[in-house]
Design an enzyme around this catalytic site. Sequence first.
Site, PDB file in Angstrom:
ATOM      1  N   GLU A 177      17.927 122.644 -30.398  1.00 20.17           N
ATOM      2  CA  GLU A 177      17.248 122.167 -31.426  1.00 20.17           C
ATOM      3  C   GLU A 177      16.580 122.797 -32.212  1.00 20.17           C
ATOM      4  O   GLU A 177      15.261 123.217 -31.806  1.00 20.17           O
ATOM      5  CB  GLU A 177      16.123 121.065 -30.205  1.00 20.17           C
ATOM      6  N   LYS A 219      20.624 118.978 -31.639  1.00 16.87           N
ATOM      7  CA  LYS A 219      19.624 118.034 -31.943  1.00 16.87           C
ATOM      8  C   LYS A 219      18.887 118.582 -33.340  1.00 16.87           C
ATOM      9  O   LYS A 219      17.725 119.132 -32.979  1.00 16.87           O
ATOM     10  CB  LYS A 219      18.704 117.883 -30.567  1.00 16.87           C
TER      11      LYS A 219
HETATM   12  C1  5MM Z   1      10.399 117.359 -31.728  1.00 15.18           C
HETATM   13  O1  5MM Z   1      10.164 116.882 -30.704  1.00 15.18           O
HETATM   14  C2  5MM Z   1      11.501 116.660 -29.701  1.00 15.18           C
HETATM   15  C3  5MM Z   1      11.535 115.169 -30.512  1.00 15.18           C
HETATM   16  O2  5MM Z   1      10.833 114.123 -30.232  1.00 15.18           O
HETATM   17  P1  5MM Z   1      10.584 113.397 -31.602  1.00 15.18           P
HETATM   18  O3  5MM Z   1      11.636 112.528 -31.525  1.00 15.18           O
HETATM   19  O4  5MM Z   1       9.113 112.828 -31.094  1.00 15.18           O
HETATM   20  O5  5MM Z   1      10.496 114.014 -32.681  1.00 15.18           O
HETATM   21  C4  5MM Z   1      10.694 116.312 -28.251  1.00 15.18           C
HETATM   22  O6  5MM Z   1      11.967 116.450 -27.492  1.00 15.18           O
HETATM   23  C5  5MM Z   1       9.909 117.583 -28.140  1.00 15.18           C
HETATM   24  O7  5MM Z   1      10.627 118.646 -28.123  1.00 15.18           O
HETATM   25  C6  5MM Z   1       9.317 117.143 -26.621  1.00 15.18           C
HETATM   26  O8  5MM Z   1       8.570 116.022 -26.904  1.00 15.18           O
HETATM   27  C7  5MM Z   1       8.658 118.457 -26.057  1.00 15.18           C
HETATM   28  O9  5MM Z   1       7.554 118.665 -27.115  1.00 15.18           O
HETATM   29  P2  5MM Z   1       6.414 119.865 -26.595  1.00 15.18           P
HETATM   30  O10 5MM Z   1       5.616 119.990 -28.098  1.00 15.18           O
HETATM   31  O11 5MM Z   1       5.635 119.234 -25.789  1.00 15.18           O
HETATM   32  O12 5MM Z   1       7.023 121.003 -26.193  1.00 15.18           O
END
Ligand code: 5MM
Length: 333
Positions: A177, A219
């Site tokens: 990601e 991702k």
């Molecule tokens: C960018 O965040 C990831 C995708 O979420 P969105 O669709 O809301 O952008 C998401 O998988 C994120 O990595 C997780 O929520 C974990 O985030 P944190 O900040 O808690 O590591």
Amino acid sequence: MNDMNELKSTINALAVAGKGILAADESIGTISKRFAALHIPCTEETRRNYRELLLTTPDLEKAIAGVILFEETLGQKTSKGISFPELLKQNQIIPGIKVDKGLVSLPGTDEKSTQGLDGLAERLQAYKKQGARFAKWRAVFAITDKTPSRLAIQTNAEDLARYAAICQANGIVPIIEPEVLIDGTHTLEQCFNVSEAVLNCVFHKLYKHQVLLEYIILKPSMVTSGKDCTVQANHQAIAEATITMLKRTVPAAVPTINFLSGGQTPLEATQNLNAMHQVQPSLPWNLSFSFARALQEPCMAAWLGKGENVRIAQEIFLKQAKMNSFASLGKYV
Ligand code: 5MM
């Protein structure tokens, strides 16, 4: 099963046309922020209640092939005493786990890198025993006049590749990601250039670390205008720019690309994904979603932490998942 067969069966179950991946892996800091915005108390039990709501949604498996969990959730159980990974397995949904340990400053820059490589192989073995079959690691790249720097691109790409190689060596499919952040005043064109440079470097490092592209999930973020840019690109422009950028950088051996939503509204994310399939109906990879906010926001707002709202919140959540399932086939209207 040897590691290659494990990787193959996991990727076959995740790279499915018309299905996406739910990101429910918010760390405690992030879920606290999401709950606080709706005045929902954030405790181990409210987090468990909320994840139970999501994961027990009837028919979820029709739109969702896998769920990324946070470490705490991997070890929690439903109110009927079934572990969450076991529940998912019973519903033919593949459990995954966020394995990065969050962002830290990258010395010498104002930018971030992601930590969590130390002891990763041992952690993966433990997560695997708990039922996880795939993992996720997020790196971020902010766009300003001076960033992302070459150092930030190289360091984060290298770390993503090392993480991916460790995952595959342990029979775990890695979600890679690299998020180009939407915050800022940058134009669509600037986002295109940064995204192209980042993905180019990521795939160079994956090659260097001998990561098998057939067993990864990419991702990425979509190519959009910055949130505060005065000119906002429309769905067609976003779709064309994103597909052009991906075709220039992502080899056809990659089975599936599952976008993050990155702060777009749920509707924007769905419409942009749908538009990509409209502008380019035939693509070398499955092109789907791995949203957190764009899948969960309406559901969380309907739930508000109250037991009596669970059923309606699940209906809203399923609707959101199905809309994105249609968008991942270019059939959202
Ligand atoms: C960018 O965040 C990831 C995708 O979420 P969105 O669709 O809301 O952008 C998401 O998988 C994120 O990595 C997780 O929520 C974990 O985030 P944190 O900040 O808690 O590591």
